[in-house]
Design an enzyme around this catalytic site. Structure first.
Site, mmCIF file in Angstrom:
data_model
loop_
_atom_site.group_PDB
_atom_site.id
_atom_site.type_symbol
_atom_site.label_atom_id
_atom_site.label_comp_id
_atom_site.label_asym_id
_atom_site.label_seq_id
_atom_site.Cartn_x
_atom_site.Cartn_y
_atom_site.Cartn_z
ATOM 1 N N SER A 232 0.749 -1.154 0.109
ATOM 2 C CA SER A 232 -0.080 -0.043 0.188
ATOM 3 C C SER A 232 0.884 1.409 -0.023
ATOM 4 O O SER A 232 0.226 2.168 -0.471
ATOM 5 C CB SER A 232 -1.054 0.034 1.047
ATOM 6 O OG SER A 232 -0.261 0.219 2.555
ATOM 7 N N LYS B 178 0.815 4.663 6.802
ATOM 8 C CA LYS B 178 0.232 5.536 5.865
ATOM 9 C C LYS B 178 0.671 6.825 5.685
ATOM 10 O O LYS B 178 1.483 7.139 6.804
ATOM 11 C CB LYS B 178 -1.175 5.645 5.859
ATOM 12 C CG LYS B 178 -2.126 4.265 5.910
ATOM 13 C CD LYS B 178 -1.893 3.492 4.721
ATOM 14 C CE LYS B 178 -2.864 2.132 4.718
ATOM 15 N NZ LYS B 178 -2.491 1.307 3.774
#
Length: 183
Positions: free
Chosen positions: A38, A79
């Site tokens: 990701s 993230k």
């Protein structure tokens, strides 16, 4: 008697070292392993990083910091901070707009310039569409992975409360070919 005294000194030194290591790991720094793609191309699957746990105790989060937080699935996610409290976030024409101003995301250029990319890297959206609010709530962050098409992030799980943030990460220590600072 001398041997017994020397053994006692070694035991004390070992106990102090273990307690010190536990305090450092619990309160200051912790290792984490990147699990998945990701954050590609910035981070790779199985990169090992150091999380600075006190970074937001002494400072505030900045846009584009890479953070580690407890996700709703009882898992820790890595993230990038896109929206800070009070920010209006919108994506259109593959461009990030914060409070109506366009922002460059140099860490995405490699992916955006991929000739095999069909369509935008980041699908258009507004914060209202994703979280039902026009701005990022106080005490929360809007985060996204760099590999936008394959990232489960605030677009799916909502904003991240600051109390769920473990800390900031920017140092890869393993594997050797990836060692260094990331931005």
């Amino acid at each position: 008697m001398k041997k017994k005294n020397e053994l006692w000194e070694w035991i004390k030194a070992l106990v102090v070292a273990v307690v010190l290591a536990a305090v450092i790991r619990y309160f200051f720094f912790a290792p984490i392993v990147v699990d998945g793609l990701s954050m590609f191309p910035t981070l790779h699957d199985q990169d090992r990083m150091i999380v600075n746990k006190f970074s937001y105790t002494i400072g505030e989060p900045d846009r584009f910091d890479i953070i580690v937080f407890h996700a709703p699935e009882n898992k820790d996610y890595i993230k990038r901070i896109i929206g800070l409290p009070g920010d209006e976030i919108e994506y259109k024409n593959d461009t990030l707009y914060v409070n109506g101003e366009p922002y460059e995301e140099p860490y995405l250029e490699h992916l955006k310039n991929d000739p095999t990319l069909d369509g935008p890297l980041t699908e258009p959206f507004t914060l209202m569409e994703k979280i039902g609010q026009a701005t990022v709530p106080e005490g929360e962050l809007f985060v996204m992975g760099d590999n936008r098409r394959y990232s489960k992030d605030s677009r799916h799980i909502g904003t991240v409360p600051m109390e769920e943030v473990l800390g900031k990460t920017s140092i890869i220590y393993w594997p050797l070919e990836d060692v260094g600072l990331v931005k």
